[in-house]
Enzyme design. Structure first.
Site, PDB file in Angstrom:
ATOM      1  N   SER A 213      59.913  14.327 -27.221  1.00 23.77           N
ATOM      2  CA  SER A 213      58.574  15.257 -28.171  1.00 23.77           C
ATOM      3  C   SER A 213      57.275  15.441 -26.843  1.00 23.77           C
ATOM      4  O   SER A 213      56.938  17.268 -27.874  1.00 23.77           O
ATOM      5  CB  SER A 213      57.837  14.234 -29.159  1.00 23.77           C
ATOM      6  OG  SER A 213      56.904  13.180 -28.315  1.00 23.77           O
TER       7      SER A 213
ATOM      8  N   HIS B 126      61.935  15.598 -34.727  1.00 23.61           N
ATOM      9  CA  HIS B 126      61.584  17.191 -34.298  1.00 23.61           C
ATOM     10  C   HIS B 126      62.769  18.234 -34.296  1.00 23.61           C
ATOM     11  O   HIS B 126      63.383  18.854 -33.640  1.00 23.61           O
ATOM     12  CB  HIS B 126      61.336  17.370 -32.188  1.00 23.61           C
ATOM     13  CG  HIS B 126      59.294  16.677 -32.110  1.00 23.61           C
ATOM     14  ND1 HIS B 126      58.914  17.472 -32.256  1.00 23.61           N
ATOM     15  CD2 HIS B 126      59.068  15.603 -31.846  1.00 23.61           C
ATOM     16  CE1 HIS B 126      57.290  16.760 -32.223  1.00 23.61           C
ATOM     17  NE2 HIS B 126      57.864  15.390 -31.786  1.00 23.61           N
TER      18      HIS B 126
ATOM     19  N   LYS C 191      56.925  18.292 -39.935  1.00 26.70           N
ATOM     20  CA  LYS C 191      57.006  18.673 -38.693  1.00 26.70           C
ATOM     21  C   LYS C 191      57.830  19.986 -39.178  1.00 26.70           C
ATOM     22  O   LYS C 191      57.142  20.656 -39.645  1.00 26.70           O
ATOM     23  CB  LYS C 191      57.758  18.693 -37.673  1.00 26.70           C
ATOM     24  CG  LYS C 191      56.855  17.072 -37.222  1.00 26.70           C
ATOM     25  CD  LYS C 191      57.178  16.731 -36.046  1.00 26.70           C
ATOM     26  CE  LYS C 191      56.360  15.129 -35.860  1.00 26.70           C
ATOM     27  NZ  LYS C 191      55.050  15.225 -35.347  1.00 26.70           N
TER      28      LYS C 191
HETATM   29  N1  PMP Z   1      58.447  10.675 -33.863  1.00 25.77           N
HETATM   30  C1  PMP Z   1      57.785  12.142 -33.096  1.00 25.77           C
HETATM   31  C2  PMP Z   1      59.263  12.078 -31.885  1.00 25.77           C
HETATM   32  C3  PMP Z   1      56.510  12.399 -32.711  1.00 25.77           C
HETATM   33  O1  PMP Z   1      57.076  13.123 -31.944  1.00 25.77           O
HETATM   34  C4  PMP Z   1      56.117  12.096 -34.139  1.00 25.77           C
HETATM   35  C5  PMP Z   1      54.891  12.367 -34.373  1.00 25.77           C
HETATM   36  N2  PMP Z   1      54.278  12.600 -33.023  1.00 25.77           N
HETATM   37  C6  PMP Z   1      56.861  10.478 -35.155  1.00 25.77           C
HETATM   38  C7  PMP Z   1      57.739   9.939 -34.325  1.00 25.77           C
HETATM   39  C8  PMP Z   1      55.514  10.122 -35.890  1.00 25.77           C
HETATM   40  O2  PMP Z   1      55.196  11.175 -36.981  1.00 25.77           O
HETATM   41  P1  PMP Z   1      54.094  11.230 -38.019  1.00 25.77           P
HETATM   42  O3  PMP Z   1      53.845  12.004 -37.578  1.00 25.77           O
HETATM   43  O4  PMP Z   1      55.121  11.278 -39.425  1.00 25.77           O
HETATM   44  O5  PMP Z   1      53.480   9.595 -38.439  1.00 25.77           O
END
Ligand code: PMP
Length: 387
Positions: A177, A205, A237
């Site tokens: 991320s 992502h 996302k």
């Molecule tokens: N996994 C990754 C790699 C993320 O970047 C994120 C969000 N920043 C999440 C999980 C969490 O997902 P959510 O925003 O739906 O809680």
């Protein structure tokens, strides 16, 4: 001790080191163009890769649907599981070609759930060191032992697999991320087979973006996910809405339904969100042109940034970090870009390792080539002040 006595020095220290976190307030609808602190900015910070959060159809259709309530009233196992949840789960599993999908309210909770439910005391979780915080927290909630390997280092992953006790599960982001690079899935699958491990891939992502039809990392590499592989996706996302899901075999999902505390003991996602995600999924399926435009933006940005002498990371995805080193520099660049009309946040420790503070630039299919050209111009003007 007073609460203030503990936290005031710590927060003061963070302020001095430019590490204090503040919440940016958006006063316009959230999208590619936003109003932030009274200024109109091009938003290069969101994870809304296909621009679907701005899609007027989704809002219109959800508002017109009589059964799309904004409260589910209870957990899924009690009375909160509505037809829209059921249909969304089926539609997502058809799309991905898996036996079953289970909805969660957030990707964070899905990542907590899988490791807690499936891994037991005496088992071993083996994580990439740069995995998302929610995967790490999921490992902490599980009773299995946590081992980590250096980022994308397959020799060290194999070493951890050889030494693993009990059942081993490899846990990795599909796309990282904060770095935008991808897990080397073909190599990971080979090691998974060789060592009889299970696999959890966080596709937050990747779903909607990677692969010819947006089916994520596995499609990108031309691979199939087997019954011992689980994939986590978020709907917040590329889908542009809210919610999350786990995709896997029937038996894996049955185990989650029966054992996963972050799924069992929480209110179900509102049916309105499930309907919004059903509409978004149809749009993700029809987004080949948007994905092609997004790829063109990324390629243009990379080619031009390289010719400007900016140091880019090895990333083919919409996440393009510019590593600047210390937090103060990253904050200064972010502020300068704000003045030029761009929202590009500085990402600092502890979100990223010390000494690797960065600007995290993310692209959306709603950006234009001109937006990217203007951002490059602003970055070029800043570049000489990188010391
Ligand atoms: N996994 C990754 C790699 C993320 O970047 C994120 C969000 N920043 C999440 C999980 C969490 O997902 P959510 O925003 O739906 O809680």
């Amino acid at each position: 001790m007073r609460l203030r006595d503990r936290f005031e020095p710590l927060l003061q220290q963070r302020k001095q080191a430019e590490l204090f976190r503040r919440v940016p307030l958006v006063t316009s609808p959230i999208g590619t163009r936003i109003q932030l602190n009274g200024k109109t900015l091009v938003n290069f910070a969101a994870n809304d890769y296909l621009g679907l959060s701005e899609d007027p159809d989704i809002r219109r259709q959800v508002c017109a649907a009589d059964d799309a309530t904004f409260g589910s009233g209870a957990a899924h196992l009690i009375s909160g599981h509505h037809l829209h949840h059921h249909l969304l789960e089926d539609e997502l599993s058809d799309w991905l070609g898996v036996e079953r999908v289970l909805l969660f309210s957030t990707g964070y909770m899905a990542n907590m759930a899988v490791q807690q439910a499936l891994m037991q005391r005496g088992d071993t979780l083996i994580h990439d060191k740069l995995n998302h915080a929610s995967l790490l927290d999921g490992a902490r909630l599980s009773e299995a032992e946590l081992k980590r390997y250096p980022h994308r280092n397959m020799a060290m992953l194999e070493k951890r697999l050889r030494a693993a006790e009990g059942q081993a599960m490899i846990v990795t982001d599909g796309v990282f991320s904060m770095d935008g690079d991808m897990a080397p899935l073909p190599d990971i699958l080979e090691l998974k087979e060789k060592h009889d491990a299970w696999l959890l891939v966080d596709e937050a992502h990747a779903f909607g973006v990677l692969g010819e039809h947006g089916r994520g990392s596995f499609e990108h590499f031309g691979l199939q996910a087997d019954d011992d592989t689980l994939r986590v996706g978020t709907l917040g996302k590329a889908f542009g809405v809210f919610g999350a899901f786990v995709a896997g075999s029937q038996i894996a999902i049955d185990a989650l339904i029966n054992l996963a505390r972050p799924w069992i003991y929480t209110t179900a996602l509102p049916p309105a969100n499930a309907l919004a995600a059903r509409i978004a999924l149809k749009k993700v399926q029809q987004a080949d042109a948007a994905r092609a435009h997004l790829r063109a933006l990324i390629q243009h940005f990379r080619a031009e940034a390289e010719s400007l002498g900016l140091t880019l990371w090895e990333s083919e995805t919409p996440i393009q970090p510019l590593i600047l080193g210390d937090a103060a520099t990253a904050v200064a660049w972010s502020r300068a870009l704000f003045e030029q009309g761009f929202h590009v946040p500085a990402i600092r420790p502890p979100t990223v390792p010390k000494g690797s503070a960065r600007l995290r630039i993310t692209f959306s299919a709603c950006h234009t080539l001109e937006d990217v050209a203007r951002l490059l111009e602003a970055l070029a003007a800043l570049y000489p002040c990188k010391s």
